[in-house]
Design an enzyme around this catalytic site. Structure first.
Site, mmCIF file in Angstrom:
data_model
loop_
_atom_site.group_PDB
_atom_site.id
_atom_site.type_symbol
_atom_site.label_atom_id
_atom_site.label_comp_id
_atom_site.label_asym_id
_atom_site.label_seq_id
_atom_site.Cartn_x
_atom_site.Cartn_y
_atom_site.Cartn_z
ATOM 1 N N PHE A 1 -1.884 8.166 4.258
ATOM 2 C CA PHE A 1 -2.581 8.514 5.408
ATOM 3 C C PHE A 1 -3.955 9.203 4.959
ATOM 4 C CE2 PHE A 1 1.274 9.345 8.492
ATOM 5 C CZ PHE A 1 1.354 8.174 8.585
ATOM 6 N N ASN B 1 5.833 -1.418 11.130
ATOM 7 C CA ASN B 1 4.956 -0.988 10.285
ATOM 8 C C ASN B 1 5.409 -1.806 8.935
ATOM 9 O OD1 ASN B 1 3.261 0.739 8.748
ATOM 10 N ND2 ASN B 1 3.769 2.317 10.125
ATOM 11 N N LYS C 1 5.512 3.489 17.122
ATOM 12 C CA LYS C 1 5.367 2.469 16.005
ATOM 13 C C LYS C 1 6.598 2.842 15.216
ATOM 14 C CE LYS C 1 2.481 0.161 12.760
ATOM 15 N NZ LYS C 1 1.106 0.005 12.251
ATOM 16 N N ASN D 1 0.970 -1.313 0.107
ATOM 17 C CA ASN D 1 0.275 -0.033 -0.087
ATOM 18 C C ASN D 1 0.746 1.346 -0.001
ATOM 19 O OD1 ASN D 1 -0.420 1.814 2.436
ATOM 20 N ND2 ASN D 1 0.150 -0.193 3.248
ATOM 21 N N ASN E 1 4.771 6.283 3.365
ATOM 22 C CA ASN E 1 4.174 6.863 2.209
ATOM 23 C C ASN E 1 3.863 8.388 2.242
ATOM 24 O OD1 ASN E 1 3.835 4.199 1.102
ATOM 25 N ND2 ASN E 1 2.440 3.829 2.450
ATOM 26 N N THR E 2 4.560 8.839 3.507
ATOM 27 C CA THR E 2 4.344 10.221 3.594
ATOM 28 C C THR E 2 5.936 10.650 3.631
ATOM 29 O OG1 THR E 2 2.664 10.330 4.973
ATOM 30 C CG2 THR E 2 4.032 12.044 5.183
ATOM 31 N N SER F 1 5.264 5.212 8.813
ATOM 32 C CA SER F 1 4.618 4.898 7.263
ATOM 33 C C SER F 1 5.814 5.480 6.206
ATOM 34 C CB SER F 1 3.523 5.714 7.199
ATOM 35 O OG SER F 1 2.954 5.807 5.864
HETATM 36 C C1 LIG Z 1 -3.855 -1.204 3.493
HETATM 37 C C2 LIG Z 1 -2.980 -0.790 4.740
HETATM 38 C C3 LIG Z 1 -3.137 0.374 5.372
HETATM 39 C C4 LIG Z 1 -2.283 0.523 6.561
HETATM 40 N N1 LIG Z 1 -2.606 1.719 7.238
HETATM 41 C C5 LIG Z 1 -1.756 2.177 8.331
HETATM 42 C C6 LIG Z 1 -1.968 3.087 9.078
HETATM 43 O O1 LIG Z 1 -2.723 4.117 8.597
HETATM 44 N N2 LIG Z 1 -0.919 3.472 10.110
HETATM 45 C C7 LIG Z 1 -0.006 2.468 10.524
HETATM 46 O O2 LIG Z 1 0.504 2.921 11.781
HETATM 47 N N3 LIG Z 1 0.027 1.351 9.834
HETATM 48 C C8 LIG Z 1 -0.919 1.002 8.929
HETATM 49 N N4 LIG Z 1 -0.465 -0.116 8.301
HETATM 50 C C9 LIG Z 1 0.304 -1.119 8.589
HETATM 51 C C10 LIG Z 1 -0.347 -2.017 9.506
HETATM 52 O O3 LIG Z 1 -0.989 -1.499 10.683
HETATM 53 C C11 LIG Z 1 0.810 -3.154 9.940
HETATM 54 O O4 LIG Z 1 1.784 -2.473 10.716
HETATM 55 C C12 LIG Z 1 1.241 -3.926 8.812
HETATM 56 O O5 LIG Z 1 0.458 -4.018 7.932
HETATM 57 C C13 LIG Z 1 1.971 -5.237 9.302
HETATM 58 O O6 LIG Z 1 1.019 -6.108 9.728
HETATM 59 P P1 LIG Z 1 0.220 -7.266 8.798
HETATM 60 O O7 LIG Z 1 1.499 -7.950 8.059
HETATM 61 O O8 LIG Z 1 -0.188 -8.218 9.945
HETATM 62 O O9 LIG Z 1 -0.607 -6.514 7.851
HETATM 63 C C14 LIG Z 1 -1.235 -0.405 7.105
HETATM 64 C C15 LIG Z 1 -1.362 -1.830 6.305
HETATM 65 C C16 LIG Z 1 -2.146 -1.988 5.356
HETATM 66 C C17 LIG Z 1 -1.909 -3.238 4.589
#
Ligand SMILES: Cc1cc2nc3c(=O)[nH]c(=O)nc-3n(C[C@H](O)[C@H](O)[C@H](O)COP(=O)(O)O)c2cc1C
Length: 349
Positions: free
Chosen positions: A113, A240, A211, A109, A177-178, A175
């Site tokens: 934000f 993350n 985080k 992704n 992405n910022t 993140s």
């Molecule tokens: C579609 C998507 C959006 C996410 N958005 C955020 C976010 O807004 N803030 C954040 O701290 N992490 C975000 N994450 C990261 C997740 O909270 C997590 O740290 C990461 O996906 C690893 O866990 P997983 O492998 O179980 O998905 C996002 C992950 C995905 C897949």
């Protein structure tokens, strides 16, 4: 009527991932008054002064605008982390910005934000506080606006406004992405940020978690450990998504720019968890996230030092039944290893 996820998945996977996610959230937000499943008593744990019925949480990003906290708790999660929320609403990056890597059980992704802003999120937290919802811990994950001139001030504003209404606050500086956000993980910026948010939380002492990215070097890890312990941060969320692309990815979508989550993140994020446990000498509670797709994965994070775990991507591939499956499997693992309480397994591996 409950439709089995096995029947729903082909339909959802025919939709683009974002539409599928929106539909899922809408279905959840109906919030049918289901009985919250009970958790095995061995799974209870207290972290940063908060009592968790079970250690399995939904990671940030799933419920960006705090719309589905109660339904998510009713699915059996012990805690929900809403967000990332920024002070002002913002649209996020251009679409498409979310990709399924089906062969790898992963996602990439670069959402950036996208969220409705702090005002709306806080309305929803206040509403939950007034109407008694299901038992469970609810936290908010805070970010900075892309166009903000003073990003540290954005976090301080978020903390000040959220602290009275949430169980915990996560400062998300990881993140990918910022642009430039992850630079806040470097020593001088991090020290200033942590000092400001600790002041901003005021006398309530709402727990603050930080985080982190999984892509940190050894020097950064030891700097962060010192900063976090010195500032009195209540927990570290590791991790993350990753900007790396581990060898062996099979899906063509792996080439898309953004943060990778899901199965391929399990090993690197668990390695990072172990490194942070060592660097903080167990003085700071850890929350393990990244690639958890089974009870075995969740237990591996706990044995590596996590007091709590979170997941997101595996839910997309396996559906909501996974939550109860992980909880039952964790209880079995504890019993098999002779632990009466989860806490005894933390860092035992
Ligand atoms: C579609 C998507 C959006 C996410 N958005 C955020 C976010 O807004 N803030 C954040 O701290 N992490 C975000 N994450 C990261 C997740 O909270 C997590 O740290 C990461 O996906 C690893 O866990 P997983 O492998 O179980 O998905 C996002 C992950 C995905 C897949």
């Amino acid at each position: 009527m409950k439709i089995p996820f096995g029947l729903m998945r082909p339909l959802l996977f025919r939709l683009d991932p974002e539409t599928a996610h929106r539909l899922t959230l809408r279905a959840l937000a109906v919030d049918l008054p289901l009985q919250t499943p009970d958790s095995d008593p061995s799974l209870r744990i207290t972290v940063a002064g908060l009592r968790f019925e079970n250690p399995v949480g939904i990671a940030a990003g799933f419920d960006k605008n705090a719309e589905a906290m109660n339904p998510l708790l009713r699915l059996g999660f012990g805690f929900v982390e809403a967000g990332t929320v920024t002070p002002r609403p913002q649209p996020g990056n251009a679409k498409p910005h979310l990709f399924r890597l089906v062969e790898d059980e992963a996602l990439v992704n670069r959402l950036g934000f996208n969220n409705d802003g702090l005002d709306l999120a806080m309305d929803r937290f206040r509403e939950r506080a007034w109407h008694r919802g299901p038992k469970g811990v609810v936290g908010i994950n805070l970010g900075a606006n892309k166009t903000s001139r003073d990003r540290i001030a954005d976090y301080a504003i978020g903390v000040e406004r959220a602290a009275p209404f949430v169980d915990y606050i996560t400062i998300n500086i990881s993140s990918p992405n910022t642009p430039g956000l992850r630079a806040l993980q470097s020593k001088a910026a991090l020290d200033e940020l942590l000092a400001r948010v600790i002041i901003a939380r005021g006398h309530r002492k709402t727990p603050i978690f930080l985080k982190l990215a999984p892509d940190l070097g050894d020097a950064e890890i030891s700097d962060i450990a010192v900063s976090v312990v010195t500032a009195g941060i209540d927990g570290l969320i590791v991790s993350n998504t990753t900007t790396a692309r581990p060898a062996g990815l099979r899906s063509a979508q792996a080439r898309e720019e953004g943060g990778l989550s899901g199965r391929p993140l399990m090993q690197p994020s668990t390695d990072m968890l172990k490194a942070l446990r060592q660097a903080t000498v167990g003085a700071v509670p850890l929350i393990g996230v990244g690639g958890i797709a089974s009870a075995d994965d969740a237990y591996a994070k706990i044995r590596a030092g996590a007091s709590l775990v979170q997941l997101y991507t595996a839910l997309v591939y396996q559906g909501p039944g996974l939550v109860e499956e992980i909880k039952a499997g964790l209880a079995r693992h504890l019993a098999a290893d002779g632990f009466e309480r989860l806490e005894q397994a933390v860092g035992a591996g």
